[in-house]
Design an enzyme around this catalytic site. Sequence first.
Site, mmCIF file in Angstrom:
data_model
loop_
_atom_site.group_PDB
_atom_site.id
_atom_site.type_symbol
_atom_site.label_atom_id
_atom_site.label_comp_id
_atom_site.label_asym_id
_atom_site.label_seq_id
_atom_site.Cartn_x
_atom_site.Cartn_y
_atom_site.Cartn_z
ATOM 1 N N CYS A 173 3.239 -12.992 -5.444
ATOM 2 C CA CYS A 173 4.668 -14.117 -5.505
ATOM 3 C C CYS A 173 4.310 -15.664 -5.510
ATOM 4 O O CYS A 173 3.267 -15.754 -4.998
ATOM 5 C CB CYS A 173 6.047 -13.558 -4.111
ATOM 6 S SG CYS A 173 4.659 -14.627 -2.795
ATOM 7 N N HIS A 177 18.234 7.729 15.660
ATOM 8 C CA HIS A 177 17.034 7.874 15.946
ATOM 9 C C HIS A 177 16.749 6.578 16.656
ATOM 10 O O HIS A 177 17.046 5.225 15.880
ATOM 11 C CB HIS A 177 16.332 8.216 14.143
ATOM 12 C CG HIS A 177 16.679 7.492 12.660
ATOM 13 N ND1 HIS A 177 17.909 7.502 12.369
ATOM 14 C CD2 HIS A 177 16.477 6.737 12.873
ATOM 15 C CE1 HIS A 177 18.056 7.214 11.542
ATOM 16 N NE2 HIS A 177 17.281 6.098 11.631
#
Length: 664
Positions: free
Chosen positions: A183, A72
Amino acid sequence: MMNSPSSPPIITTDLVLLDTDIQGDKRAVIARLADSLAAAGRTNDSAGLTEAAMAREEQSATGLPGGIAIPHCRSPYVDTPTIGFARLRPPVDFGAPDGPADLAFLIAAPESGGQEHMKLLSSLARALVRKDFVAALRSASTTAEVVDLVDAVVNPAPAVAPTTPTTSQQTEAAKSIVAITACPTGIAHTYMAADALAAAAKEAGVTFVVETQGSSGSTPLPADTIAKADAVIFATDVGVKDKGRFTGKPVVASGVKRAINEPAKMIAEAVAAADDPNAARVQGSGGPAGSGSAPSGNVSWGTRTRQILLTGVSYMIPFVAAGGLLIALGFLFAGYDITDNGNDIALNNSLTNLPAGGFTQYLGAILFTLGGLAFSFLVPALAGYISFAIADRPGIAPGFTAGALAVFIGGGFIGGIVGGVIAGFAALWISNLKVPQWFRGLMPVVITPLFASLFVGLIMFFLVGRPLAWVNVSLTEWLNGMSGTSAIFLGVILGLMMCFDLGGPVNKAAYAFATAGLAAATTASFEIMATVMAAGMVPPLAMALATTIRPGLFSEPERENGRAAWLLGATFISEGAIPFAAADPLRVIPSMMFGGAITGALCMAFGTTSRAPHGGIFVLFAIDNKLGFVIAIVAGMIAAALAVVVAKQFIKPAPKTAAELVAV
């Protein structure tokens, strides 16, 4: 998933090949299926489509157990989502652990059709675990039968809804989730986690709003949105700002990387928590104060400890970057001798009373003084925001006091960490004392800062101050005494740390160690700073080089990221390599660490120094032995790029299951 009336069907009889003898390997099968798509008018370049699918095969094999393959890709050569199918006689190897495949699906989606691609993969993967579906494909006698089977999977008929929805259905439809992502640097992981959660929530049919507490600032969630939320997700590696807004809400909490890797699981856990009266809930007093305390949700104390320390580092970095670069600019204009009299010139001279060196020296002195003042907040900011991560706002004042005290007694960076932790827990304990309601207004602004500052001051002076100062002095002397093999070994360690998690805790630990050492203004500290900066530049530069020399090993989005990574690497933004590491960590990260170790060792061997904490090639003026610095970076970049190319060429990842392929 249903086709709109104007769009062509996903699969038709001319896209089905039954009992086809294709001589060759999986490339030949993919090329034959791509040709069938071209003949049906579904692609304008069968060769380009074949290369796109093969690039995806290079990342990991698409063969599944049971004789099935699902090659794919997303490709600019396809305008509408399309499935081609081949029943192969004889079977062809697609890398499955149990042998070759006799059933092959080629799934092709437009470049912009990420959602369609995911839906097709998801539908097929779920169906292919059903033995009846696979058996029907193998026994189908006509192409029309195959089309009907596949179409029933990818375009299922809508279920007939009951006249009166059940209580569970009503609850499910009404679910609303809010989230915080953050973060340490707020540059990459923060936004990647937010996007991953948003996509998973959309797929699950959940109302979702996220607040990204990143480096570009954040827009707080509206109070009414929080009030209506059924649950909250905290995907953070640092403390959540104003966590008290969510007090009492069911919570799912983790580090930021889990939200990137398992967003659907986190959304499902949040939905489940919303209906669970025993679910973990955000703790706090209902306001900002006191809401940043103990672990909440399913965050362990180990994770919480990392969050506390990284919060301090996160808030410290802007002081380091601004102060360090201003100091470096001062050196650029006035030379390194400005350290002797820069402050005096800034105080005693003016535009109408220039020093002997003229305006350039005066400007350099001002820049040097500004940088020194900003840099002096390094340890207080570290300690202050470690304390903030523990006790929220009441911890800021005692934390800054502890940091300033650490500098005063000579405890340095280590003293700041210890003082911040002591101040935070002292402030948290005092904030949680049961006092009369009329007295509570004084707690966050007077009582907690006063007594927490007093407590941490006494502890630092009476108990831990002198030992911390001894540790700091001993560490400085050890670093200054390093030479030869020991210095090179330290360079290797720092290089490995900088390239291990690309902006994560290990990377930030090495960077904080280097920047904190700049305050000592010793040759060893400048060498460590140069080593850390050079090694941190290697991963994005290496991936940029790898995508340039072997583009066929990477997907089109990765090649685009590679072009951007040149600039990110040159400016010392290690996060530029995150998209590559996230997609293929087992082959990318060791390769980057290999290059980083080489760069670190060479920097130390060459004696390269940097007086600037950030900037990459744009602060070469603040680097001594510029040639050695550049050679070390180029050597590490080439080594890491070659390592990742070899790894992708010859080390194939384990085949994925149908369920795992859904997430690719």
